[in-house]
Design a protein around this motif. Structure first.
Motif, PDB file in Angstrom:
ATOM      1  N   GLN A  35      32.068  48.040  33.959  1.00 44.69           N
ATOM      2  CA  GLN A  35      32.474  47.396  35.214  1.00 44.69           C
ATOM      3  C   GLN A  35      34.087  47.394  35.442  1.00 44.69           C
ATOM      4  N   LEU A  36      34.700  46.635  34.479  1.00 43.06           N
ATOM      5  CA  LEU A  36      35.822  46.290  34.353  1.00 43.06           C
ATOM      6  C   LEU A  36      36.796  47.629  34.469  1.00 43.06           C
ATOM      7  N   LEU A  37      36.377  48.630  33.736  1.00 47.10           N
ATOM      8  CA  LEU A  37      37.140  50.142  33.880  1.00 47.10           C
ATOM      9  C   LEU A  37      36.947  50.557  35.359  1.00 47.10           C
ATOM     10  N   ARG A  38      35.883  50.525  36.107  1.00 46.67           N
ATOM     11  CA  ARG A  38      35.905  50.920  37.284  1.00 46.67           C
ATOM     12  C   ARG A  38      36.468  50.049  38.303  1.00 46.67           C
ATOM     13  N   MET A  39      37.450  49.019  37.937  1.00 49.91           N
ATOM     14  CA  MET A  39      38.078  48.322  39.086  1.00 49.91           C
ATOM     15  C   MET A  39      39.440  48.823  39.252  1.00 49.91           C
ATOM     16  N   GLY A  40      39.806  48.659  40.210  1.00 55.36           N
ATOM     17  CA  GLY A  40      41.150  49.117  40.700  1.00 55.36           C
ATOM     18  C   GLY A  40      41.969  48.180  41.700  1.00 55.36           C
ATOM     19  N   PRO A  41      42.845  48.349  42.120  1.00 60.13           N
ATOM     20  CA  PRO A  41      43.650  47.497  42.961  1.00 60.13           C
ATOM     21  C   PRO A  41      43.019  47.336  44.035  1.00 60.13           C
TER      22      PRO A  41
END
Length: 66
Positions: A35-41
């Motif tokens: 989930q963290l890796l899929r996050m963006g600005p």
């Protein structure tokens, strides 16, 4: 009585030079690494607190205020 007052007269400059880490915690949230890796600005993370709840103030990982 004079001995008790001497503790109040410490050299304050030596205390002011001690580094401390101060952090303010707004809330917590557990995320999987995926989930963290899929996050963006601009992504939003819901925290376990609601608007208006007090924040926690930590000094060197010890809570000193809420």
């Amino acid at each position: 009585m004079a001995d008790m007052m001497s503790g109040d007269d410490i050299d304050r400059s030596s205390i002011l030079s001690v580094p401390v880490q101060v952090s303010v915690r707004l809330g917590r949230r557990r995320l999987r690494i995926s989930q963290l890796l899929r996050m963006g600005p601009g992504d939003i993370v819901d925290l376990e607190r609601v608007v208006g709840d007090p924040v926690d103030v930590y000094v060197n990982d010890r809570m000193v205020a809420r």
